[in-house]
Design a protein around this motif. Structure first.
Motif, PDB file in Angstrom:
ATOM      1  N   THR A  46      36.504  24.695  81.215  1.00  0.00           N
ATOM      2  CA  THR A  46      36.780  25.756  82.177  1.00  0.00           C
ATOM      3  C   THR A  46      38.275  25.979  82.257  1.00  0.00           C
ATOM      4  N   PRO A  52      35.087  30.167  85.433  1.00  0.00           N
ATOM      5  CA  PRO A  52      33.942  30.026  84.526  1.00  0.00           C
ATOM      6  C   PRO A  52      34.370  29.576  83.141  1.00  0.00           C
ATOM      7  N   SER A  57      31.996  33.083  78.659  1.00  0.00           N
ATOM      8  CA  SER A  57      32.500  34.297  79.308  1.00  0.00           C
ATOM      9  C   SER A  57      32.920  35.333  78.275  1.00  0.00           C
ATOM     10  N   LYS A  60      29.886  36.900  76.605  1.00  0.00           N
ATOM     11  CA  LYS A  60      29.277  37.915  77.471  1.00  0.00           C
ATOM     12  C   LYS A  60      30.106  39.190  77.493  1.00  0.00           C
ATOM     13  N   LEU A  61      31.424  39.065  77.560  1.00  0.00           N
ATOM     14  CA  LEU A  61      32.291  40.242  77.561  1.00  0.00           C
ATOM     15  C   LEU A  61      32.068  41.110  76.324  1.00  0.00           C
ATOM     16  N   ASP A  65      25.874  37.911  74.362  1.00  0.00           N
ATOM     17  CA  ASP A  65      25.030  36.976  75.096  1.00  0.00           C
ATOM     18  C   ASP A  65      23.541  37.236  74.871  1.00  0.00           C
ATOM     19  N   HIS A 111      35.005  45.494  75.656  1.00  0.00           N
ATOM     20  CA  HIS A 111      36.045  44.463  75.593  1.00  0.00           C
ATOM     21  C   HIS A 111      36.826  44.663  74.307  1.00  0.00           C
ATOM     22  N   ARG A 188      41.778  29.169  75.615  1.00  0.00           N
ATOM     23  CA  ARG A 188      41.740  30.642  75.551  1.00  0.00           C
ATOM     24  C   ARG A 188      42.335  31.198  74.263  1.00  0.00           C
ATOM     25  N   LEU A 392      41.346  35.639  80.917  1.00  0.00           N
ATOM     26  CA  LEU A 392      40.857  35.591  79.547  1.00  0.00           C
ATOM     27  C   LEU A 392      41.650  36.513  78.634  1.00  0.00           C
TER      28      LEU A 392
END
Length: 415
Positions: A46, A52, A57, A60-61, A65, A111, A188, A392
Motif C-alpha cells: 500500500t 489502497p 488500483s 482498475k484505473l 479488472d 487513464h 508506484r 498514483l
C-alpha cells in the motif's frame, strides 16, 4: 555463475485478487496459502499513507479488472492439461493485445494511455492465480512452472511477434522492461522503456527513408526469466523473419538518452524484482547459437541517431566499459577498446539486466551470422514519480513518460 541472494523466495501469503477469485475460493478452486513470489506479494503493498494497494488500483484505473475477474473464474473450469495450456496462452496474448490497444488508442481513455504499469500488475494478478490454482487434474510443480511461463511469455508479447508481410517495409524488433526497484513508496514506479514498447508494437511509421514496421515485447526484471531464455525466444523469432534491426531498450541515466557502445558478458549481482541477485558470466540459454564473446559492440547508427535532432532529451554515445584485471577484485574502466583475452566486467549500460538484454540479443544475432542486421541498446532517461507520495499519477509524471516514449519512437525510426 553464482547466485548470491538465494532462491526466488516463495512465501505463504493470502492474497485477494478479485471478487471472482473470492467466489472461486469458496468453490475450493484456489489455495490462498500457496506461496507466491516476492514480486507477486507486492500486490498487497500500500502507499505509505495507508491508501489502497497500488497494483490493483492501477489495474482498475486501466479497465483491466474485469479481465482479471474473468480469467480467475474461467481458470477454475479448465479440466484437462492441454485445455489449460491453450487457455493461459490465449489469455496472456489477449492481455498483451489489450494493453497495446489501450496504449495506442486513437480515442481518449479513462487513464493515461502511456502508463505501462497496469499491464505489469494485471500480469502479476493472473500469475498469482495460476500459482494458487487447485486444478481438477494432477499437476507436478514443473508443470505448473511451465504453465506460468507460457502465460507470462504470451502476456509480454512473445506470442504476437510476427511481422506483417509488406514488401519494401523495414522491420525492427524492440524490447522494453517491466518496472523495477519497487520498494516502499517506489512501488508506484513505471518504466518508460516498457511504455515505449507498448507504443511501438505493431506500428507502421513513415520516415524519410521509407516505412518501418515494429514488433515489441516487454522483458521481466528477473535473472531467472533471462536464464529461461526469454530474450532469445523473442529475438530468435524476430531473426527468423529477417529483420533489418533490433533495439533493446531500458531505463538508464537522469536527463539523457544513451546509445551504448558495448555490452558485457557479466552479471554484477544487483537484486532483481524477486530480490534475487546473480554474479558471474552471463549463462547460455539452452538451444540457441551463442558464441562466447566477452564484449559485443553495437552496430546501431549512433551518429545518425544523435544528429537526428530528436528531443526534448539529449542523445549521447556512451563508450564506457569495464574489464576485469583480476576477476572479482580489480577492474579497469575506460572508453577505448577492451583488451583481448580479458574478462568483461560491465558494458556501457552497466552489469544489470539492461546490459544483459543487449548482450543476449546481439550474441544471438552473431550466432546466427546475421551481420547485416543492426543491433544495439538504447537507455532512456530516468522517469521520476508522482510528487505526492499518496498519488498514483500526476500531470508532470505523465508528461515526462510521454516525452521519453515519444522520443524513443523517433530514435527507433531513425534506425
Amino acid at each position: 555463475m553464482k547466485t548470491i541472494a538465494g532462491l526466488v523466495g516463495l512465501t505463504a501469503i493470502t492474497l485477494t485478487l478479485s471478487p471472482a477469485v473470492a467466489h472461486a475460493q469458496d468453490a475450493n478452486c484456489y489455495d490462498t496459502t500457496a506461496p507466491l513470489t516476492v514480486e507477486e506479494q507486492r500486490l498487497d503493498d500500500t502507499l505509505v499513507t495507508g491508501g489502497p494497494a497500488v497494483g490493483p488500483s492501477l489495474v482498475k484505473l486501466a479497465g483491466f479488472d474485469g479481465r482479471v475477474t474473468d480469467f480467475t473464474s474461467r481458470l477454475c473450469r479448465q479440466i484437462v492439461p492441454k485445455q489449460a495450456q491453450q487457455f493461459v496462452e490465449r489469455e496472456g496474448n489477449a492481455l498483451w493485445k489489450a494493453a497495446v490497444a489501450r496504449a495506442q488508442s486513437t480515442t481518449p481513455v479513462t487513464h493515461d494511455a502511456y502508463d505501462d504499469r497496469p499491464l505489469y500488475w494485471a500480469r502479476l494478478q493472473l500469475s498469482s492465480a495460476l500459482r494458487q490454482w487447485k486444478p481438477k487434474f494432477a499437476m507436478a510443480p514443473d508443470d505448473r512452472a511451465k504453465l506460468i511461463q507460457r502465460f507470462d511469455w504470451a502476456s509480454r508479447g512473445l506470442s504476437d511477434s510476427a511481422f506483417p508481410s509488406r514488401p519494401g517495409v523495414r522491420r525492427i524488433a524492440v524490447t522494453g522492461f517491466d518496472p523495477f526497484q519497487l520498494t516502499g513508496v517506489n512501488v508506484r514506479r513505471a518504466n518508460p522503456a516498457g511504455a515505449a514498447a507498448l507504443q511501438l508494437d505493431g506500428r507502421e511509421i513513415s520516415t524519410p527513408d521509407g516505412k518501418v514496421v515494429l514488433q515489441a515485447a516487454v522483458l521481466p526484471v528477473l535473472w531467472g526469466g533471462f536464464d529461461e531464455g526469454v530474450v532469445e525466444q523473442f529475438y530468435g523469432s524476430a531473426l527468423r523473419q529477417k529483420p533489418d534491426a533490433f533495439v533493446t531498450i531500458s531505463q538508464g541515466r537522469p536527463g539523457r538518452f544513451d546509445v551504448e557502445r558495448w555490452a558485457a558478458r557479466w552479471r554484477g549481482g544487483f537484486a532483481d524484482n524477486n530480490n534475487v541477485g546473480s554474479f558471474g558470466s552471463v549463462p547460455n540459454a539452452a538451444g540457441w547459437p551463442q558464441p562466447g564473446h566477452e564484449f559485443i559492440e553495437t552496430s546501431l547508427p549512433f551518429q545518425k541517431m544523435i544528429d537526428a535532432g530528436t528531443g526534448p532529451f539529449a542523445v549521447n554515445y556512451n563508450r564506457a566499459f569495464c574489464e576485469w584485471v583480476v576477476v572479482g577484485s580489480q577492474q579497469s574502466c575506460r572508453t577505448d577498446n577492451p583488451t583481448p583475452g580479458r574478462v568483461a566486467a560491465s558494458g556501457g549500460g552497466g552489469d544489470y539486466l539492461s546490459n544483459e538484454s543487449m548482450y543476449r540479443a546481439n550474441r544471438l544475432r552473431i550466432g546466427y551470422g546475421a551481420t547485416n542486421v543492426l543491433g544495439g541498446h538504447l537507455h532512456t532517461p530516468v522517469l521520476g514519480q508522482p510528487a505526492d507520495p499518496a498519488a498514483l499519477t500526476d500531470p508532470a509524471f505523465e508528461k515526462q513518460r510521454r516525452d521519453i516514449a515519444d522520443q524513443v519512437k523517433a530514435l527507433v525510426s531513425v534506425v
